[in-house]
Design a protein around this motif. Sequence first.
Motif, PDB file in Angstrom:
ATOM      1  N   PHE A  77      48.716  45.269  41.964  1.00 54.22           N
ATOM      2  CA  PHE A  77      49.597  44.112  41.718  1.00 54.22           C
ATOM      3  C   PHE A  77      51.087  44.356  42.467  1.00 54.22           C
ATOM      4  N   ALA A  78      51.138  45.648  42.487  1.00 50.76           N
ATOM      5  CA  ALA A  78      52.819  46.238  42.620  1.00 50.76           C
ATOM      6  C   ALA A  78      52.837  47.180  42.149  1.00 50.76           C
ATOM      7  N   GLN A 123      52.686  37.348  47.401  1.00 53.40           N
ATOM      8  CA  GLN A 123      53.009  38.333  45.872  1.00 53.40           C
ATOM      9  C   GLN A 123      53.122  37.865  44.478  1.00 53.40           C
ATOM     10  N   VAL A 152      55.647  40.423  38.972  1.00 51.81           N
ATOM     11  CA  VAL A 152      55.232  39.479  38.004  1.00 51.81           C
ATOM     12  C   VAL A 152      53.666  39.878  37.335  1.00 51.81           C
ATOM     13  N   TYR A 184      39.870  35.666  29.855  1.00 50.46           N
ATOM     14  CA  TYR A 184      40.727  35.838  31.679  1.00 50.46           C
ATOM     15  C   TYR A 184      42.920  35.457  30.643  1.00 50.46           C
ATOM     16  N   PRO A 232      50.760  40.546  35.975  1.00 52.22           N
ATOM     17  CA  PRO A 232      49.182  40.197  36.326  1.00 52.22           C
ATOM     18  C   PRO A 232      48.357  39.875  35.383  1.00 52.22           C
ATOM     19  N   GLN A 233      47.570  38.871  36.217  1.00 49.58           N
ATOM     20  CA  GLN A 233      46.384  37.975  34.972  1.00 49.58           C
ATOM     21  C   GLN A 233      45.146  38.336  35.503  1.00 49.58           C
ATOM     22  N   GLY A 234      44.181  38.406  34.617  1.00 57.95           N
ATOM     23  CA  GLY A 234      42.920  38.614  34.703  1.00 57.95           C
ATOM     24  C   GLY A 234      41.767  38.790  33.985  1.00 57.95           C
ATOM     25  N   GLN A 235      40.761  39.634  34.557  1.00 58.23           N
ATOM     26  CA  GLN A 235      40.137  39.682  33.557  1.00 58.23           C
ATOM     27  C   GLN A 235      40.043  40.632  32.458  1.00 58.23           C
ATOM     28  N   VAL A 275      43.526  37.743  42.073  1.00 58.58           N
ATOM     29  CA  VAL A 275      43.793  37.438  40.995  1.00 58.58           C
ATOM     30  C   VAL A 275      44.756  37.819  39.984  1.00 58.58           C
ATOM     31  N   ASN A 276      45.307  38.545  40.491  1.00 57.86           N
ATOM     32  CA  ASN A 276      46.082  39.521  39.266  1.00 57.86           C
ATOM     33  C   ASN A 276      47.626  39.112  40.838  1.00 57.86           C
ATOM     34  N   ARG A 318      53.016  33.982  36.170  1.00 61.31           N
ATOM     35  CA  ARG A 318      53.058  32.348  36.776  1.00 61.31           C
ATOM     36  C   ARG A 318      51.841  32.040  37.071  1.00 61.31           C
ATOM     37  N   ALA A 366      47.905  40.239  44.135  1.00 59.29           N
ATOM     38  CA  ALA A 366      47.959  40.419  44.875  1.00 59.29           C
ATOM     39  C   ALA A 366      48.181  39.591  46.286  1.00 59.29           C
ATOM     40  N   LEU A 419      42.165  45.990  39.818  1.00 60.39           N
ATOM     41  CA  LEU A 419      43.559  44.777  39.887  1.00 60.39           C
ATOM     42  C   LEU A 419      44.511  45.421  38.902  1.00 60.39           C
TER      43      LEU A 419
END
Lengths: 399, 399
Positions: free
Chosen positions: B247-248, A204, B166, B182, B168-171, A321-322, B399, A324, B243
């Motif tokens: 992620f959490a 994660q 964390v 991104y 999240p990264q994403g579009q 990508v997020n 990250r 997960a 997404l």
Amino acid sequence: MTDTWVEGAAGSLFDVDNLPWGVFSRGGEDPRVGVRIGDLVLDVAPVAAAEMLDVHHVFEERSLNPLMAEGRQVRASLRTWLTGLLTDETERDLVEPHLVPLADVTLHLPVEVADYVDFYASLDHASNVGRIFRPDAEALLPNWRHLPVGYHGRAGTVVASGTGVVRPQGQRKAPSDQQPTYGPSTRLDIEAELGFVVGSPSVQGDRVSVASFADHVFGLVGLNDWSARDIQAWEYVPLGPFLGKSFATSVSHWVTPLEALDAAWVDLPGQDPTPLPYLAEGGPRGLDIDIEVELNGTVVSRPPYRSMYWSPAQMLAHLTVNGASLRTGDLFASGTVSGPERDQRGSFLELSWGGSEPFDGGRTFLEDGDTVTLRYTAPGTAGGRIALGEVTGTVVPAR
Amino acid sequence: MTDTWVEGAAGSLFDVDNLPWGVFSRGGEDPRVGVRIGDLVLDVAPVAAAEMLDVHHVFEERSLNPLMAEGRQVRASLRTWLTGLLTDETERDLVEPHLVPLADVTLHLPVEVADYVDFYASLDHASNVGRIFRPDAEALLPNWRHLPVGYHGRAGTVVASGTGVVRPQGQRKAPSDQQPTYGPSTRLDIEAELGFVVGSPSVQGDRVSVASFADHVFGLVGLNDWSARDIQAWEYVPLGPFLGKSFATSVSHWVTPLEALDAAWVDLPGQDPTPLPYLAEGGPRGLDIDIEVELNGTVVSRPPYRSMYWSPAQMLAHLTVNGASLRTGDLFASGTVSGPERDQRGSFLELSWGGSEPFDGGRTFLEDGDTVTLRYTAPGTAGGRIALGEVTGTVVPAR
């Protein structure tokens, strides 16, 4: 490739270049892991124990998850080992007693499904659905060419091929209705899809790159994402499909290992615009898999998987990508596979154009008692073709 | 009610009318089942073994699932047994050696989550979101008052309270952007929710009625459905959030058994129109639970659960109306709890009105290092109040 000594297997769709994994039982015995060769199932556990394989315990389990969790290297080593067993005549005395006719076994759901994600990766399918539901607007929504659209489905209702599918009841409201009504779905449908099963987990907060696809994906299943279009149409804004899908998703008994598809990779039809870098690195590729949709014994469609817009590796990279995480047993599916031609559409919604253009002599949506079977073939590594796991189901009247 | 002999527990939020279940470990020992009383954890397994309880093995497991699978009668019997142990002075010599200070244990994710479903059951939250995202249209979509809108989330990323989240990264693509970009989410948010954990499963093809709620639900957890609003806004049509949520999701360490909330049931605020019969039978009821949203030590909101439009029993009946089965460990959540007042909103999206009205001295969305804690209290059966499990998390840089 050396020919197999297993009678009837050489030249068949389940030749030694295929070797899908499954879970079977005989009589009242506990389910355990098997490999298909021809019309036989190899009972792997006793052979692995006799040969003192480190991982022999994973074959005594009732799902493929412990085997899949062993990772890519073990999967490849086992394939080499199995190929040797089934082609080397000197192994015949050891192996032959553990080959069981398919007709003598019960096949089970092969995977304990962790999370189930369904994508929407066919340009033709997404365009058809857009035209049917939103005839006055752009067929594709603005995000569609930028990311593989997907959502989570219900893992607990993924069932093995052959399980009856009870027609769901629920709430629906046609635009012409004043109020919603309750009752059995009148627009029950299929979605012809391909499923990808995760073997190796991820952490994660981390991402799985496009190039790492084969490090995480164990193999492929046939998948029918049964859909109740009337329930779906009323419920799906703004949080997406829920009860229109969650009553049942059928998967094949057999999981085709990724290595069996080494000869099936092809270039994607093309992506415009070029996706963001996290979806592009490593050269995403498509799969040349032919699908047949059979309704009560008649083939009504032949969706070509090679026409898919987004690659399986892009789906996996997007899913993570997020940050997960992946778990062993995660299942992600392609979404309905539809080609550009009318007889290549992977759902009755499209085949009947929203119910307005009956096909196959007057059909629109599924009737009680209908049996739908999805079959899949691909180029094998030995020059012929291999079959992926077929998935079948019969509609049972609403309870 | 007889007072407990456990020092410091009587009159506290974890008095003997509470007794939530959790999973704990000490030192390098395997996690096992515990019950909270005051600021102590009762190590149940050795006491149950000494008293030769039939089900003593379920307390040696690393999740509550085997205990929860025992069903409603066993849960109730165990509560009576525990209450006796903790109030009868003659049991003190047996029990006291197995009471461990909270400060000496590590708490774990209490449930092995099967499927996770998130609803959208607050009228104020759904109306606020509608006004923020679609200012020129009706705040509520047409289906909202007819069914509890919900969708499946990612079970594999449900984490225990205290786990770092964390970023999240994403579009994402704002309406004013030409192209998607991104990067780390710039609109990271919370959703203050209540979660319901299923103990007893159901059969695929069957329905769970509103009246059967307590036969299937084991208990309640605090739940924070972390959300990346920028990712969610770009991805969510037409298949819903993916997404932006997966992620959490954080849940409390403690699961409050349904019986501890016997005094918390209240009438719903009212439903108009009257729902279809499958959502009405048995008299759906609400829960009088107060929630506090704390940001870095300051309470920024107090969402009242009693303002929720759809009842938990209606959510469960809807979830299964299509024949979808329940598994032990299924988790369904209420969706963001927001009351009608500004300081009762359960998300930063609403508290900052889409980022346009900073709150708490200039805050809009979450910054790295922010800690959010959700606290829950309800009327207890002994006349005082009980605390449900709190859920906390700190934002870790991308990250």
